[in-house]
Enzyme design. Structure first.
Site, PDB file in Angstrom:
ATOM      1  CG  HIS A  37      -3.484 -15.116  11.835  1.00  0.00           C
ATOM      2  ND1 HIS A  37      -4.377 -15.448  10.830  1.00  0.00           N
ATOM      3  CD2 HIS A  37      -4.162 -14.280  12.655  1.00  0.00           C
ATOM      4  CE1 HIS A  37      -5.538 -14.851  11.056  1.00  0.00           C
ATOM      5  NE2 HIS A  37      -5.435 -14.129  12.164  1.00  0.00           N
ATOM      6  CB  CYS A  38       0.282 -10.443  12.231  1.00  0.00           C
ATOM      7  SG  CYS A  38       1.425 -10.509  10.851  1.00  0.00           S
ATOM      8  CG  HIS A  39      -5.083  -8.996  11.337  1.00  0.00           C
ATOM      9  ND1 HIS A  39      -5.612  -9.778  10.332  1.00  0.00           N
ATOM     10  CD2 HIS A  39      -5.389  -9.632  12.491  1.00  0.00           C
ATOM     11  CE1 HIS A  39      -6.226 -10.826  10.858  1.00  0.00           C
ATOM     12  NE2 HIS A  39      -6.091 -10.765  12.173  1.00  0.00           N
ATOM     13  CB  THR A  83     -13.443  -8.389   8.697  1.00  0.00           C
ATOM     14  OG1 THR A  83     -13.357  -8.074  10.088  1.00  0.00           O
ATOM     15  CG2 THR A  83     -13.230  -9.877   8.491  1.00  0.00           C
ATOM     16  NE  ARG A 136     -16.864 -12.975  16.980  1.00  0.00           N
ATOM     17  CZ  ARG A 136     -15.604 -12.673  16.726  1.00  0.00           C
ATOM     18  NH1 ARG A 136     -15.290 -11.436  16.408  1.00  0.00           N
ATOM     19  NH2 ARG A 136     -14.650 -13.582  16.771  1.00  0.00           N
ATOM     20  CE1 TYR A 163     -11.448 -17.323  13.423  1.00  0.00           C
ATOM     21  CE2 TYR A 163     -12.027 -15.099  12.770  1.00  0.00           C
ATOM     22  CZ  TYR A 163     -11.714 -16.016  13.755  1.00  0.00           C
ATOM     23  OH  TYR A 163     -11.657 -15.607  15.075  1.00  0.00           O
ATOM     24  CG  HIS A 187      -7.559 -18.379  15.097  1.00  0.00           C
ATOM     25  ND1 HIS A 187      -6.301 -18.031  14.668  1.00  0.00           N
ATOM     26  CD2 HIS A 187      -8.347 -17.273  14.894  1.00  0.00           C
ATOM     27  CE1 HIS A 187      -6.329 -16.777  14.217  1.00  0.00           C
ATOM     28  NE2 HIS A 187      -7.537 -16.306  14.336  1.00  0.00           N
ATOM     29  CG  ASP A 263      -5.206 -12.687  15.914  1.00  0.00           C
ATOM     30  OD1 ASP A 263      -5.355 -12.294  14.749  1.00  0.00           O
ATOM     31  OD2 ASP A 263      -6.131 -12.661  16.744  1.00  0.00           O
ATOM     32  CG  ASN A 268     -13.385  -7.814  16.952  1.00  0.00           C
ATOM     33  OD1 ASN A 268     -13.891  -6.704  17.082  1.00  0.00           O
ATOM     34  ND2 ASN A 268     -13.110  -8.327  15.764  1.00  0.00           N
TER      35      ASN A 268
HETATM   36  C1  0GY Z   1      -8.452 -12.778  13.928  1.00  0.00           C
HETATM   37  C2  0GY Z   1      -9.760 -12.812  14.590  1.00  0.00           C
HETATM   38  C3  0GY Z   1     -10.785 -11.925  14.477  1.00  0.00           C
HETATM   39  C4  0GY Z   1     -10.909 -10.886  13.518  1.00  0.00           C
HETATM   40  C5  0GY Z   1     -10.459 -10.891  12.248  1.00  0.00           C
HETATM   41  O1  0GY Z   1     -10.252  -9.983  10.154  1.00  0.00           O
HETATM   42  C6  0GY Z   1     -10.739  -9.836  11.259  1.00  0.00           C
HETATM   43  O2  0GY Z   1     -11.458  -8.893  11.576  1.00  0.00           O
HETATM   44  O3  0GY Z   1      -9.734 -11.870  11.792  1.00  0.00           O
HETATM   45  C7  0GY Z   1     -11.903 -12.062  15.427  1.00  0.00           C
HETATM   46  O4  0GY Z   1     -12.566 -11.064  15.725  1.00  0.00           O
HETATM   47  O5  0GY Z   1     -12.128 -13.202  15.905  1.00  0.00           O
HETATM   48  O6  0GY Z   1      -8.008 -13.769  13.398  1.00  0.00           O
HETATM   49  O7  0GY Z   1      -7.849 -11.730  13.905  1.00  0.00           O
END
Ligand code: 0GY
Length: 310
Positions: A37-39, A83, A136, A163, A187, A263, A268
């Site tokens: 889980h990473c972005h 997102t 949010r 999520y 999570h 993550d 955020n």
């Molecule tokens: C996470 C948690 C968050 C955000 C996102 O895609 C996202 O914007 O997943 C969060 O703000 O809780 O898993 O990265």
């Protein structure tokens, strides 16, 4: 690691940038460890953030992610569409295509997506879609649209990542349990860790996993769930201690259906940015045996994301 930059966009006020000097973990990850889980964020100059986004992050590029991977001793990544990019999956797909096969992806799609686009993402390494119910972060999407998408992606043997906040699980239960694919919860369903592990809220999540063997959980984000936070400077208490009993419980009861992830770049967060080395050092507390660590970090993610190599 290169320091974060802002790119061409103005970051959300108060945004915390990812930590550019992570420590070298003391815990040695088993060979083949997957950060599931990473972005990636942007860079915004190449991959613009979506107009409908709820936050504007600092850039966090594929090269910066791959540098962190190598620094921590991770072998592979699962990059989850963030997102802030909406349903424009180009930054995530670009990272997959430049990973030499060492990354898989989870996309965000709308019902208007064509089969040919799903196939192209599959060829790039996408293996799932994410349905996000955290208010949010996203606008509401009707359940019938999500069910339609789930039915379509099942043909590619993709899974659904969900999520949501723990308080919303009762209302979402019927929808989650109707999904036809493997379902991966982000999570641990975001428990309120001030409540007991045996309390009503977390018991409902454990029941979901117990009664539905297609449901998996990421035991990720202690830094997001913790109320106690990271250790004091004297290091006497271990980091994110209040999350340990929750993750330990899930891993012990469902050792074959758990995944771990950093993550990174930690969107955020409001009060501190974690040292990713410390997040690796957290693992032996929640997976105390070599066998549990191997399942969590290697066997399970490989079965889900690289089954052809099993
Ligand atoms: C996470 C948690 C968050 C955000 C996102 O895609 C996202 O914007 O997943 C969060 O703000 O809780 O898993 O990265």
């Amino acid at each position: 690691m290169n320091a974060p930059t802002t790119g061409d966009f103005v970051k959300t006020a108060g945004w915390l940038d990812w930590f550019s000097g992570p420590s070298k973990p003391q815990f040695k990850l088993p060979p083949g460890t997957v950060d599931a889980h990473c972005h990636v964020f942007g860079p915004g100059s190449h991959f613009p953030y979506a107009p409908e986004r709820k936050y504007t992050p600092c850039d966090a590029s594929k090269d910066q992610l791959f540098a962190l991977r190598d620094h921590l001793g991770v072998s592979r990544n699962v990059i989850v569409q963030a997102t802030c990019h909406g349903a424009d999956n180009r930054a995530m797909v670009d990272a997959l295509l430049h990973s030499s096969g060492r990354a898989r992806g989870v996309a965000t799609v709308r019902r208007s997506i064509a089969d040919s686009e799903i196939q192209a993402m599959h060829d790039a390494g996408v293996r799932g879609v994410r349905f996000n119910f955290v208010k949010r972060l996203v606008d509401f999407t009707p359940k019938d649209e999500l069910l339609e998408i789930a039915g379509r992606i099942a043909k590619w043997n993709w899974h659904v990542v969900i999520y949501f906040e723990a308080v919303d699980l009762p209302e979402l239960w019927d929808f989650f349990t109707a999904l036809p694919t493997t379902v991966v919860v982000d999570h641990m369903g975001r428990p309120d860790v001030r409540q007991p592990v045996e309390g009503a809220q977390f018991s409902l999540f454990l029941k979901l996993m117990r009664e539905h063997t297609n449901v998996w959980s990421k035991v990720s984000c202690p830094e997001r769930l913790s109320v106690l936070g990271p250790p004091a400077l004297n290091g006497e208490i271990c980091a994110y201690q209040d999350v340990v009993p929750f993750a330990l419980r899930v891993i012990n009861e469902f050792p074959d259906r758990v995944l771990w992830g950093t993550d990174w770049p930690h969107p955020n967060l409001k009060d501190h940015m974690p040292d990713d080395g410390l997040l690796v050092d957290f693992i032996p507390q929640i997976a105390p045996t070599v066998e549990l660590q191997r399942k969590l970090l290697v066997d399970n993610p490989m079965r889900l994301y690289w089954p052809e190599e099993q």
